[in-house]
Write a protein that holds these residues in place. Structure first.
Motif, PDB file in Angstrom:
ATOM      1  N   GLY A 321       0.782  -1.230   0.000  1.00 22.96           N
ATOM      2  CA  GLY A 321       0.000   0.000   0.000  1.00 22.96           C
ATOM      3  C   GLY A 321       0.811   1.277   0.000  1.00 22.96           C
ATOM      4  N   LYS A 322       2.133   1.181  -0.169  1.00 24.30           N
ATOM      5  CA  LYS A 322       3.035   2.343  -0.166  1.00 24.30           C
ATOM      6  C   LYS A 322       3.086   2.980   1.224  1.00 24.30           C
ATOM      7  CE  LYS A 322       2.196   3.254  -5.070  1.00 24.30           C
ATOM      8  NZ  LYS A 322       1.770   4.221  -6.096  1.00 24.30           N
ATOM      9  N   ASN A 323       4.015   3.933   1.376  1.00 21.40           N
ATOM     10  CA  ASN A 323       4.230   4.567   2.680  1.00 21.40           C
ATOM     11  C   ASN A 323       4.412   3.495   3.757  1.00 21.40           C
ATOM     12  OD1 ASN A 323       4.566   6.681   4.491  1.00 21.40           O
ATOM     13  ND2 ASN A 323       2.359   6.895   4.886  1.00 21.40           N
ATOM     14  N   ARG A 324       5.243   2.509   3.448  1.00 17.71           N
ATOM     15  CA  ARG A 324       5.488   1.375   4.344  1.00 17.71           C
ATOM     16  C   ARG A 324       6.982   1.096   4.424  1.00 17.71           C
ATOM     17  NH1 ARG A 324       0.849   2.166   4.902  1.00 17.71           N
ATOM     18  NH2 ARG A 324      -0.938   0.730   4.858  1.00 17.71           N
ATOM     19  N   VAL A 325       7.354   0.371   5.484  1.00 15.89           N
ATOM     20  CA  VAL A 325       8.713  -0.152   5.618  1.00 15.89           C
ATOM     21  C   VAL A 325       8.639  -1.658   5.551  1.00 15.89           C
ATOM     22  CG1 VAL A 325      10.673  -0.471   7.179  1.00 15.89           C
ATOM     23  CG2 VAL A 325       9.599   1.780   6.967  1.00 15.89           C
ATOM     24  N   CYS A 326       9.465  -2.258   4.711  1.00 16.93           N
ATOM     25  CA  CYS A 326       9.530  -3.722   4.633  1.00 16.93           C
ATOM     26  C   CYS A 326      10.995  -4.132   4.705  1.00 16.93           C
ATOM     27  CB  CYS A 326       8.905  -4.221   3.335  1.00 16.93           C
ATOM     28  SG  CYS A 326       8.934  -6.019   3.183  1.00 16.93           S
ATOM     29  N   PHE A 327      11.309  -4.964   5.714  1.00 19.36           N
ATOM     30  CA  PHE A 327      12.679  -5.459   5.865  1.00 19.36           C
ATOM     31  C   PHE A 327      12.732  -6.898   5.412  1.00 19.36           C
ATOM     32  CE2 PHE A 327      14.736  -1.994   7.846  1.00 19.36           C
ATOM     33  CZ  PHE A 327      16.073  -2.343   8.030  1.00 19.36           C
ATOM     34  N   ASP A 328      13.792  -7.222   4.693  1.00 22.88           N
ATOM     35  CA  ASP A 328      14.061  -8.619   4.397  1.00 22.88           C
ATOM     36  C   ASP A 328      14.292  -9.330   5.720  1.00 22.88           C
ATOM     37  OD1 ASP A 328      14.453 -10.813   2.869  1.00 22.88           O
ATOM     38  OD2 ASP A 328      16.534 -10.367   2.336  1.00 22.88           O
ATOM     39  N   ARG A 329      14.161 -10.650   5.739  1.00 25.88           N
ATOM     40  CA  ARG A 329      14.285 -11.395   6.982  1.00 25.88           C
ATOM     41  C   ARG A 329      15.571 -10.989   7.695  1.00 25.88           C
ATOM     42  NH1 ARG A 329      16.702 -15.984   8.755  1.00 25.88           N
ATOM     43  NH2 ARG A 329      17.693 -16.341   6.735  1.00 25.88           N
ATOM     44  N   LEU A 330      15.419 -10.541   8.953  1.00 26.87           N
ATOM     45  CA  LEU A 330      16.564 -10.043   9.698  1.00 26.87           C
ATOM     46  C   LEU A 330      17.303 -11.184  10.372  1.00 26.87           C
ATOM     47  CD1 LEU A 330      15.103  -6.819  11.296  1.00 26.87           C
ATOM     48  CD2 LEU A 330      16.468  -7.055   9.241  1.00 26.87           C
ATOM     49  N   GLU A 331      18.478 -11.493   9.845  1.00 28.73           N
ATOM     50  CA  GLU A 331      19.264 -12.560  10.428  1.00 28.73           C
ATOM     51  C   GLU A 331      19.770 -12.141  11.806  1.00 28.73           C
ATOM     52  OE1 GLU A 331      22.370 -13.258   7.695  1.00 28.73           O
ATOM     53  OE2 GLU A 331      21.029 -13.520   5.978  1.00 28.73           O
ATOM     54  N   HIS A 332      20.093 -13.096  12.608  1.00 31.08           N
ATOM     55  CA  HIS A 332      20.654 -12.870  13.943  1.00 31.08           C
ATOM     56  C   HIS A 332      19.682 -12.115  14.837  1.00 31.08           C
ATOM     57  CE1 HIS A 332      24.115 -13.959  11.629  1.00 31.08           C
ATOM     58  NE2 HIS A 332      24.138 -12.804  10.989  1.00 31.08           N
ATOM     59  N   ASP A 333      18.406 -12.130  14.530  1.00 32.91           N
ATOM     60  CA  ASP A 333      17.424 -11.397  15.327  1.00 32.91           C
ATOM     61  C   ASP A 333      16.448 -12.402  15.924  1.00 32.91           C
ATOM     62  OD1 ASP A 333      15.980  -9.386  16.476  1.00 32.91           O
ATOM     63  OD2 ASP A 333      14.767  -9.016  14.687  1.00 32.91           O
ATOM     64  N   GLY A 334      16.854 -12.999  17.042  1.00 38.29           N
ATOM     65  CA  GLY A 334      16.069 -14.087  17.607  1.00 38.29           C
ATOM     66  C   GLY A 334      14.671 -13.699  18.001  1.00 38.29           C
ATOM     67  N   GLY A 335      14.425 -12.418  18.267  1.00 41.51           N
ATOM     68  CA  GLY A 335      13.100 -12.008  18.727  1.00 41.51           C
ATOM     69  C   GLY A 335      12.095 -11.881  17.607  1.00 41.51           C
ATOM     70  N   GLY A 336      12.558 -11.991  16.329  1.00 42.05           N
ATOM     71  CA  GLY A 336      11.630 -11.847  15.210  1.00 42.05           C
ATOM     72  C   GLY A 336      11.149 -10.426  15.074  1.00 42.05           C
ATOM     73  N   GLU A 337      10.200 -10.236  14.169  1.00 43.34           N
ATOM     74  CA  GLU A 337       9.729  -8.890  13.841  1.00 43.34           C
ATOM     75  C   GLU A 337       8.945  -8.259  14.985  1.00 43.34           C
ATOM     76  OE1 GLU A 337       7.079  -6.736  10.373  1.00 43.34           O
ATOM     77  OE2 GLU A 337       8.239  -8.534   9.926  1.00 43.34           O
ATOM     78  N   GLU A 338       8.410  -9.066  15.863  1.00 43.52           N
ATOM     79  CA  GLU A 338       7.553  -8.546  16.924  1.00 43.52           C
ATOM     80  C   GLU A 338       8.258  -7.476  17.754  1.00 43.52           C
ATOM     81  OE1 GLU A 338       4.397  -7.906  19.415  1.00 43.52           O
ATOM     82  OE2 GLU A 338       4.434  -9.010  17.526  1.00 43.52           O
ATOM     83  N   ARG A 339       9.573  -7.675  18.013  1.00 43.14           N
ATOM     84  CA  ARG A 339      10.275  -6.771  18.922  1.00 43.14           C
ATOM     85  C   ARG A 339      10.483  -5.390  18.322  1.00 43.14           C
ATOM     86  NH1 ARG A 339      15.107  -7.143  20.620  1.00 43.14           N
ATOM     87  NH2 ARG A 339      15.986  -8.581  19.118  1.00 43.14           N
ATOM     88  N   TYR A 340      10.604  -5.293  16.993  1.00 42.09           N
ATOM     89  CA  TYR A 340      10.934  -4.003  16.413  1.00 42.09           C
ATOM     90  C   TYR A 340       9.793  -3.413  15.585  1.00 42.09           C
ATOM     91  CZ  TYR A 340      11.935  -6.817  12.237  1.00 42.09           C
ATOM     92  OH  TYR A 340      11.855  -7.678  11.187  1.00 42.09           O
ATOM     93  N   SER A 341       8.624  -4.038  15.577  1.00 46.29           N
ATOM     94  CA  SER A 341       7.518  -3.542  14.768  1.00 46.29           C
ATOM     95  C   SER A 341       7.011  -2.212  15.310  1.00 46.29           C
ATOM     96  CB  SER A 341       6.380  -4.560  14.760  1.00 46.29           C
ATOM     97  OG  SER A 341       5.789  -4.651  16.042  1.00 46.29           O
ATOM     98  N   LEU A 342       6.376  -1.454  14.423  1.00 39.65           N
ATOM     99  CA  LEU A 342       5.825  -0.171  14.816  1.00 39.65           C
ATOM    100  C   LEU A 342       4.757  -0.353  15.887  1.00 39.65           C
ATOM    101  CD1 LEU A 342       6.214   2.772  14.104  1.00 39.65           C
ATOM    102  CD2 LEU A 342       4.422   2.559  12.387  1.00 39.65           C
ATOM    103  N   ALA A 343       3.996  -1.446  15.800  1.00 39.67           N
ATOM    104  CA  ALA A 343       2.965  -1.714  16.812  1.00 39.67           C
ATOM    105  C   ALA A 343       3.597  -1.882  18.186  1.00 39.67           C
ATOM    106  CB  ALA A 343       2.177  -2.965  16.429  1.00 39.67           C
ATOM    107  N   HIS A 344       4.758  -2.523  18.231  1.00 41.88           N
ATOM    108  CA  HIS A 344       5.458  -2.708  19.504  1.00 41.88           C
ATOM    109  C   HIS A 344       5.897  -1.357  20.081  1.00 41.88           C
ATOM    110  CE1 HIS A 344       7.993  -4.775  22.450  1.00 41.88           C
ATOM    111  NE2 HIS A 344       8.964  -3.940  22.112  1.00 41.88           N
ATOM    112  N   ILE A 345       6.370  -0.482  19.207  1.00 43.60           N
ATOM    113  CA  ILE A 345       6.793   0.856  19.653  1.00 43.60           C
ATOM    114  C   ILE A 345       5.603   1.640  20.191  1.00 43.60           C
ATOM    115  CG2 ILE A 345       7.749   3.057  18.854  1.00 43.60           C
ATOM    116  CD1 ILE A 345       9.330   1.405  16.763  1.00 43.60           C
ATOM    117  N   LEU A 346       4.478   1.583  19.488  1.00 46.31           N
ATOM    118  CA  LEU A 346       3.282   2.312  19.914  1.00 46.31           C
ATOM    119  C   LEU A 346       2.776   1.795  21.250  1.00 46.31           C
ATOM    120  CD1 LEU A 346       1.529   2.477  16.436  1.00 46.31           C
ATOM    121  CD2 LEU A 346       2.370   4.439  17.752  1.00 46.31           C
ATOM    122  N   GLN A 347       2.817   0.494  21.433  1.00 46.59           N
ATOM    123  CA  GLN A 347       2.361  -0.076  22.695  1.00 46.59           C
ATOM    124  C   GLN A 347       3.236   0.410  23.849  1.00 46.59           C
ATOM    125  OE1 GLN A 347      -0.429  -1.815  23.133  1.00 46.59           O
ATOM    126  NE2 GLN A 347       0.001  -1.733  25.339  1.00 46.59           N
TER     127      GLN A 347
END
Length: 572
Positions: A321-347
Motif C-alpha cells: 500500500g506504499k508509505n510502508r517499511v519492509c525489511f528482508d528477513r533479519l538474520e541474527h534477530d532471535g526475537g523476530g519482527e515482533e520486537r521491532y515492529s511499529l505496533a510494539h513501539i506504539l504499545q
C-alpha cells in the motif's frame, strides 16, 4: 691566450639579517665593479661568496642558504644560454640577477623571460642604486614565492573539491553511487575483521512522477531538496545518506542492532510524510516514501548488488500500500519482527513509562542570570528518543493527544522542585488544547504554586490555517493566570496573524533565524521588525538556538531580552 681570472671577491662570514649573495663568474671589470660597490658606505648588510663556474655554483647551492645569485653576463656571450638555464633550473627558489654591460637588448630580454629578476648594467647603474636593486629582487622573489604557495594551496583545494564533487550528487549535495560505494567498500572490509552490524535502507518516493507532471521538473527538484533536508534532520549522522538517482535515496546504517535499524527506517518514513512541502507556485505537496531494508554481509560488496537485494523488500512495501517499511528477513534477530515492529513501539508509548523530562535554562541576556527553564520530553525507546521522532509515530496512529498529555504531566512533575521565582515553560500541541478541557490540564499544576510561573508554549509550525480556532483555549489559559508563548516564530510561515489573533505573552524566535545572524544583515533587519511588532503587542521575546558568541553579541545589541541555547545551557 685566455685572460687570467680576476682575484675573487673576499668571502665574509654572514652577520644576522645579512643578504647572502653568490657571485657566479665575472670579468675583471665586472668583479672590480662589485668590489667598489660592496665597499660603498651604505652597503654593510650584504655578504658575498664568489665562484667562477656554474659547476661550483651548483655545488654551493646544495650546501649554502642563499638570498640572491649574481650571474655574470660573460656566460651569455654568443647568445649561449645553456649555463644560464642550467643554473636557473637548480635555483628556482633564489632570485637571479645578471650583471655586466648591456651590448644587446635581445639578450637582456631573453634573460628576463628566462627567469632573471633584473639586469644591472655596470656601465650606467650608480653604485648607490645597486643594493636597492638587489634587495628589491629579493623581495620580489619572496612575493612571487608567496603567490605561488597561495596558488598551490588554491589548486590543492580545488583538486580536493573536484574529487569530492565526483562522489556527490549535484542537486542535493548527497553522496552519489560512487561515493556510497567507497563507504560500503570500507565497511565491508571491517565486517571481515570485527563484529559490526551494517544495514541498508532503500527509499523510494511514492508517486513522484505525479509531482513532475503536475508542477514541472523545477518543482520536482525543490521537493527532492526538501526531502534531503528532512532525511538529514532525522538521521542526525546515524548513517551515510546518498541519492542513487531519480527519486531514490539510500542509507548505509552502521553500528545499529537489527531492531533499531528497522526503527530508524520507520523514523525516516515518518519524517518524509509528516508535513507538506510548499512550492513557489503557492501549492503544497505531501510526499510519502516506501522503504526496503536488508542486513549486509561480506557477500554483498557492491551498491548494485545491494540495490538488487533491497529492491525485493521495496516492492513488497509498495504492494502493501506504499508509505510502508519492509525489511528482508533479519538474520541474527532471535526475537523476530515482533520486537521491532511499529505496533510494539506504539504499545510501549501508550503506558507513558518510557518518557522522561529534561530542562534547558532560559536566561536574561543582559546579565546571563537564569529566569526559568523549558521542560522537554525524551523517550527511552532507541531511535525515537527525541520529540520530533516519537510524536510523528503518535500522530500517524492517532495517539498524539494521549502521549502529549502524558509528557505534559511528566514535565509538570519535574518542575515541582524549581524555586518559586523561576518560570516553567511547557509544550503542548494545538490539538491537545482542543481535545482536553483546559480545566483538566490545569488540575495537574500543584496547589499552592502561583500559576503565573507556568507558560504553555504552542509551536507556530503546528498551527494550521486560521489560528482563531485556538482563541478560546488561549484565553482560558490566560484567565487562569497561565502565560502563553508562540514558539518557533519565523519558521517560514506567516506569523503576523498568529501573533495578532492569539496575543501571546511571549514570542520565541525560531533557532533557524538566530543561528548565524551575526553574518546575515537581512535576518538582522527582519528581527528588528519582529522586535518592534512584539513590543507593540506587549509580548516578551526569547531567542532560541543561541550557540555562537558572535550571535549572542548581536542579540544583545538588538535589545533581545531573553534567550536559550547550547551556549547558555544544554538540556539536562
Amino acid at each position: 691566450m685566455s685572460q687570467p681570472k680576476p682575484a675573487p671577491i673576499p668571502k665574509e662570514k654572514p652577520k644576522a639579517r645579512d643578504v647572502r649573495i653568490l657571485v657566479v663568474g665575472g670579468t675583471s671589470e665586472e668583479v672590480q665593479f662589485i668590489q667598489e660597490w660592496s665597499e660603498f658606505p651604505d652597503s654593510p648588510s650584504l655578504t658575498f661568496s664568489h665562484v667562477f663556474s656554474v659547476g661550483e655554483a651548483l655545488e654551493q647551492i646544495k650546501t649554502d642558504v642563499l638570498d640572491l645569485i649574481l650571474f655574470s653576463s660573460s656566460f651569455l656571450a654568443g647568445r649561449n644560454f645553456d649555463l644560464f638555464f642550467k643554473l636557473r633550473a637548480h635555483s628556482l627558489s633564489c632570485p637571479l640577477v645578471v650583471f655586466g654591460k648591456i651590448v644587446d637588448e635581445t639578450i637582456v630580454l631573453k634573460a628576463m623571460r628566462g627567469g632573471a629578476q633584473d639586469w644591472i648594467d655596470i656601465a650606467s647603474v650608480p653604485a648607490a642604486e645597486v643594493e636597492l636593486r638587489l634587495k628589491r629582487a629579493v623581495e620580489r622573489q619572496k612575493v612571487s614565492a608567496k603567490e605561488l604557495q597561495s596558488l598551490a594551496g588554491e589548486l590543492e583545494e580545488a583538486r580536493i573539491q573536484l574529487r569530492s564533487l565526483e562522489n556527490r550528487d549535484s542537486l542535493t549535495g548527497l553522496l552519489n553511487r560512487q561515493g556510497l560505494q567507497q563507504i560500503l567498500s570500507g565497511k565491508i572490509q571491517l565486517l571481515g575483521t570485527q563484529p559490526m552490524n551494517l544495514a541498508v535502507l532503500l527509499i523510494d518516493l511514492d508517486d513522484f512522477r505525479r509531482v513532475n507532471e503536475t508542477w514541472g521538473h523545477v518543482s520536482g527538484d525543490v521537493v527532492l531538496k526538501e526531502v534531503t533536508a528532512k532525511l538529514r534532520a532525522v538521521l542526525r549522522g546515524r548513517g551515510f545518506l546518498g541519492r542513487i538517482g531519480g527519486n531514490q535515496f539510500m542509507v548505509l546504517v552502521t553500528g545499529m542492532e537489527a531492531e533499531n535499524s528497522r526503527r530508524l527506517a520507520e523514523a525516516v518514513r515518518l519524517a518524509i510524510s509528516s508535513s507538506s512541502i510548499s512550492l513557489s507556485s503557492g501549492s503544497a505537496v505531501t510526499i510519502t516514501a516506501s522503504i526496503g531494508g536488508i542486513l549486509v554481509s561480506q557477500t554483498s560488496p557492491s551498491i548494485d548488488e545491494l540495490l538488487t537485494k533491497t529492491h525485493a523488500a521495496l516492492i513488497q512495501s509498495k504492494n502493501d500500500g506504499k508509505n510502508r517499511v519492509c525489511f528482508d528477513r533479519l538474520e541474527h534477530d532471535g526475537g523476530g519482527e515482533e520486537r521491532y515492529s511499529l505496533a510494539h513501539i506504539l504499545q510501549a508509548m501508550k503506558t507513558g513509562e518510557r518518557f522522561r523530562s529534561v530542562k534547558q535554562p532560559i536566561v536574561n541576556l543582559r546579565d546571563l542570570s537564569e529566569v526559568g527553564y523549558e521542560f522537554l520530553s525524551r523517550s527511552s525507546i532507541e531511535v525515537f528518543e527525541l520529540p520530533d521522532d516519537f510524536f510523528r509515530v503518535c500522530q500517524e496512529d492517532n495517539m498524539l493527544t494521549l502521549v502529549d498529555h502524558q509528557c505534559f504531566k511528566i514535565c509538570i512533575a519535574a518542575g515541582r522542585s524549581l524555586p518559586q521565582n523561576l518560570s516553567r515553560h511547557l509544550n503542548l500541541f494545538p490539538s491537545t488544547l482542543l481535545d482536553i478541557p483546559i480545566r483538566h490540564l490545569l488540575d495537574v499544576i500543584p496547589n499552592g504554586k502561583s500559576k503565573s510561573v507556568y507558560c504553555i508554549e504552542i509551536s507556530e509550525q503546528q498551527i494550521i490555517g486560521d489560528p482563531s480556532y485556538l482563541s478560546n483555549a488561549v484565553n482560558e489559559l490566560k484567565q487562569a493566570g497561565i502565560r502563553v508563548a508562540i514558539d518557533d516564530v519565523g519558521f517560514g510561515r506567516s506569523c503576523v496573524e498568529n501573533l495578532i489573533l492569539l496575543e501571546p505573552d511571549i514570542v520565541k524566535i525560531d533557532k533557524r533565524w538566530i543561528h548565524g545572524i551575526s553574518r546575515d544583515s537581512v535576518r538582522k533587519r527582519s528581527l528588528k521588525r519582529l522586535l518592534n511588532m512584539s513590543e507593540a503587542l506587549g509580548a516578551e521575546v526569547i531567542a532560541e538556538g543561541i550557540e555562537l558568541e558572535e550571535d549572542l553579541e548581536v542579540l544583545k545589541e538588538l535589545g533581545v531580552p531573553y534567550g536559550q541555547g547550547f551556549l547558555l545551557g544544554t538540556p539536562s
